[in-house]
Write an enzyme that holds these catalytic residues in place. Structure first.
Site, PDB file in Angstrom:
ATOM      1  N   ASN A   1       1.087  -1.482   0.602  1.00 44.69           N
ATOM      2  CA  ASN A   1      -0.458  -0.213   0.143  1.00 44.69           C
ATOM      3  C   ASN A   1       0.624   1.423  -0.082  1.00 44.69           C
ATOM      4  O   ASN A   1       1.857   1.258   0.542  1.00 44.69           O
ATOM      5  CB  ASN A   1      -1.255   0.152   0.908  1.00 44.69           C
TER       6      ASN A   1
ATOM      7  N   GLY B   1      -0.031   6.875   1.636  1.00 53.07           N
ATOM      8  CA  GLY B   1       0.139   8.159   1.673  1.00 53.07           C
ATOM      9  C   GLY B   1      -0.486   9.141   2.968  1.00 53.07           C
ATOM     10  O   GLY B   1      -0.773  10.171   2.940  1.00 53.07           O
ATOM     11  N   LEU B   2      -0.828   8.323   4.040  1.00 59.94           N
ATOM     12  CA  LEU B   2      -1.574   9.057   5.102  1.00 59.94           C
ATOM     13  C   LEU B   2      -2.470   9.605   5.175  1.00 59.94           C
ATOM     14  O   LEU B   2      -2.514  10.591   5.448  1.00 59.94           O
ATOM     15  CB  LEU B   2       0.433   9.555   5.886  1.00 59.94           C
TER      16      LEU B   2
ATOM     17  N   ASN C   1       4.582   6.751  14.749  1.00 54.14           N
ATOM     18  CA  ASN C   1       4.762   6.582  14.088  1.00 54.14           C
ATOM     19  C   ASN C   1       6.289   6.905  13.028  1.00 54.14           C
ATOM     20  O   ASN C   1       6.115   8.206  12.398  1.00 54.14           O
ATOM     21  CB  ASN C   1       3.974   6.245  13.029  1.00 54.14           C
TER      22      ASN C   1
ATOM     23  N   CYS D   1       6.863   5.982   8.077  1.00 50.84           N
ATOM     24  CA  CYS D   1       5.616   5.064   6.888  1.00 50.84           C
ATOM     25  C   CYS D   1       6.617   4.999   6.267  1.00 50.84           C
ATOM     26  O   CYS D   1       7.490   5.992   5.851  1.00 50.84           O
ATOM     27  CB  CYS D   1       5.158   6.422   6.849  1.00 50.84           C
TER      28      CYS D   1
ATOM     29  N   ILE E   1       6.956  -4.598  13.312  1.00 51.70           N
ATOM     30  CA  ILE E   1       7.328  -3.241  12.935  1.00 51.70           C
ATOM     31  C   ILE E   1       6.537  -3.473  11.515  1.00 51.70           C
ATOM     32  O   ILE E   1       5.133  -2.818  11.783  1.00 51.70           O
ATOM     33  CB  ILE E   1       8.344  -4.223  11.699  1.00 51.70           C
TER      34      ILE E   1
ATOM     35  N   THR F   1       5.934  -1.241   7.323  1.00 50.68           N
ATOM     36  CA  THR F   1       6.143  -2.648   5.994  1.00 50.68           C
ATOM     37  C   THR F   1       7.241  -2.256   5.766  1.00 50.68           C
ATOM     38  O   THR F   1       7.771  -1.603   6.670  1.00 50.68           O
ATOM     39  CB  THR F   1       4.391  -1.133   5.608  1.00 50.68           C
TER      40      THR F   1
ATOM     41  N   GLY G   1       1.754  -8.391   5.341  1.00 55.06           N
ATOM     42  CA  GLY G   1       0.753  -9.516   5.462  1.00 55.06           C
ATOM     43  C   GLY G   1       1.975 -10.879   5.781  1.00 55.06           C
ATOM     44  O   GLY G   1       3.325 -10.698   6.211  1.00 55.06           O
TER      45      GLY G   1
HETATM   46  C1  LIG Z   1      -3.455  -0.389   4.347  1.00 57.81           C
HETATM   47  C2  LIG Z   1      -2.628   0.223   5.820  1.00 57.81           C
HETATM   48  C3  LIG Z   1      -2.210   0.846   5.982  1.00 57.81           C
HETATM   49  C4  LIG Z   1      -1.390   1.777   7.450  1.00 57.81           C
HETATM   50  N1  LIG Z   1      -1.603   2.819   7.852  1.00 57.81           N
HETATM   51  C5  LIG Z   1      -0.556   3.023   8.905  1.00 57.81           C
HETATM   52  C6  LIG Z   1      -0.486   3.870   9.449  1.00 57.81           C
HETATM   53  O1  LIG Z   1      -1.416   4.944   8.952  1.00 57.81           O
HETATM   54  N2  LIG Z   1       0.158   3.788  10.623  1.00 57.81           N
HETATM   55  C7  LIG Z   1       1.092   3.224  11.056  1.00 57.81           C
HETATM   56  O2  LIG Z   1       2.077   2.831  11.521  1.00 57.81           O
HETATM   57  N3  LIG Z   1       1.147   1.906  10.296  1.00 57.81           N
HETATM   58  C8  LIG Z   1      -0.090   1.797   8.849  1.00 57.81           C
HETATM   59  N4  LIG Z   1      -0.024   0.570   8.429  1.00 57.81           N
HETATM   60  C9  LIG Z   1       0.763  -0.462   8.792  1.00 57.81           C
HETATM   61  C10 LIG Z   1       0.648  -1.669   9.944  1.00 57.81           C
HETATM   62  O3  LIG Z   1       0.396  -0.454  11.379  1.00 57.81           O
HETATM   63  C11 LIG Z   1       1.110  -3.011  10.406  1.00 57.81           C
HETATM   64  O4  LIG Z   1       2.490  -2.650  10.830  1.00 57.81           O
HETATM   65  C12 LIG Z   1       2.154  -3.629   9.125  1.00 57.81           C
HETATM   66  O5  LIG Z   1       1.049  -3.598   7.521  1.00 57.81           O
HETATM   67  C13 LIG Z   1       2.358  -5.170   9.398  1.00 57.81           C
HETATM   68  O6  LIG Z   1       1.369  -5.534   9.654  1.00 57.81           O
HETATM   69  P1  LIG Z   1       0.078  -6.216   9.395  1.00 57.81           P
HETATM   70  O7  LIG Z   1       0.811  -7.455   8.278  1.00 57.81           O
HETATM   71  O8  LIG Z   1      -0.599  -7.289  10.181  1.00 57.81           O
HETATM   72  O9  LIG Z   1      -0.689  -5.425   7.879  1.00 57.81           O
HETATM   73  C14 LIG Z   1      -0.438   0.283   7.774  1.00 57.81           C
HETATM   74  C15 LIG Z   1      -0.798  -1.661   6.641  1.00 57.81           C
HETATM   75  C16 LIG Z   1      -1.506  -1.056   5.577  1.00 57.81           C
HETATM   76  C17 LIG Z   1      -2.301  -2.574   5.487  1.00 57.81           C
END
Ligand SMILES: Cc1cc2nc3c(=O)[nH]c(=O)nc-3n(C[C@H](O)[C@H](O)[C@H](O)COP(=O)(O)O)c2cc1C
Length: 297
Positions: free
Chosen positions: A67, A70-71, A122, A125, A184, A186, A210
């Site tokens: 993804n 873009g916050l 955060n 990002c 962590i 992404t 994921g």
């Molecule tokens: C669509 C999407 C939006 C995300 N937005 C944020 C965010 O605004 N702030 C943040 O700290 N992490 C954000 N993340 C990261 C997740 O919080 C997480 O750290 C990351 O996806 C790994 O965990 P997962 O594999 O369970 O998704 C986002 C992840 C996804 C998929």
């Protein structure tokens, strides 16, 4: 008991909703908790409203998603009521914030005023210039930001770190004044359209999440736990209870779940918790603390 305490925050279970997935609205955060989440982390909120990037902002690949949203967020002044809805339901809520160096303290103070239980910074990002990884890759800046917030804010501060760095322990050490580390965010990645012959996301690069990133997250938690005595919340590729147990054995005290919600819906929280409980019963563990970090040699 699956209840845990992190920096004085009591959680009835260790499985939290990760930032950025169905957590821009109070109602959906309440829904996550009603389906078994032990607490919720909000979408990362900045000083002003942002629309984010144009589509496509999310692409599904075989082993997860990439993804570059873009916050996008409503801005801190428009977020008070969403927090209120969650707090009215007695749910632990962690307010995630992003910004440049000067914004962080202001945002943390606002979150504190709104009644969150902790603030998650955060610092990680991977796809927005000036707000994310660049800050989180600079140990001095991370230390400065955390020290400044700790002076001005009284609630616990969690630092969410990026895996997009050579040595995560170095950056974790620079964040050691935080009350907990979240590991962590992404992993920087792209996906290519073979017929258009260009990257698919409008921003080209995005953050990979994921199942495919679980081993990367596990290693980050393990390495940091090996060197530091600080509460760790593990996140990255948790799809089921076994993944959550792996993170706990690597040193996490709690976990967050994000992408799995796209696959399984909010019911994933209850399933993960039931699995952890059964595992504990079978292995003779009474508390999460009894097996957190057991795999670390
Ligand atoms: C669509 C999407 C939006 C995300 N937005 C944020 C965010 O605004 N702030 C943040 O700290 N992490 C954000 N993340 C990261 C997740 O919080 C997480 O750290 C990351 O996806 C790994 O965990 P997962 O594999 O369970 O998704 C986002 C992840 C996804 C998929």
């Amino acid at each position: 008991m699956v209840s845990v305490e992190i920096s004085g925050i009591k959680l009835k279970n260790p499985v939290l909703l990760a930032s950025g997935i169905m957590d821009e609205q109070g109602d959906s955060m309440v829904k996550a908790a009603k389906n078994g989440a032990g607490g919720v982390v909000t979408k990362s909120i900045g000083k002003e409203e942002r629309n984010g990037y144009k589509n496509p902002v999310v692409i599904e690949i075989d082993t997860g998603i990439i993804n570059a949203i873009g916050l996008a967020n409503p801005g801190i002044d428009n977020f008070k009521d969403e927090i209120k809805k969650v707090k009215e339901n007695g749910i632990p809520v962690i307010g995630s914030i992003f910004g440049n160096k000067d914004d962080f303290t202001l945002l943390a103070k606002k979150m504190e005023e709104y009644g969150v239980d902790a603030v998650e910074l955060n610092l990680s990002c991977p796809h927005v210039k000036g707000f994310g990884s660049e800050i989180g890759q600079d140990p001095e800046l991370v230390e400065e930001i955390i020290n400044e917030i700790k002076r001005k804010v009284n609630i616990p501060i969690f630092a969410k770190l990026t895996p997009n760095i050579t040595n995560i322990v170095e950056i974790a050490m620079s964040a050691s004044k935080a009350d907990a580390l979240v590991l962590i965010n992404t992993v920087k990645a792209i996906s290519i359209d073979i017929y258009a012959k260009r990257p698919i996301l409008s921003n080209y690069v995005g953050g990979y999440s994921g199942p495919g990133i679980k081993p990367i997250g596990l290693r980050a938690v393990y390495d940091v736990r090996k060197e530091m005595d600080i509460p760790i919340i593990g996140v990255g590729g948790i799809n089921n209870w076994k993944d959550a147990v792996e993170y706990i054995l690597a040193g996490a005290k709690a976990v967050q779940v994000g992408t799995a919600i796209y696959y399984y819906g909010f019911s994933v929280f209850r399933k993960i918790n039931e699995g952890i409980e059964k595992y504990m019963e079978k292995e003779g563990f009474n508390t999460i603390d009894e097996f957190s970090g057991l795999a670390v040699k």
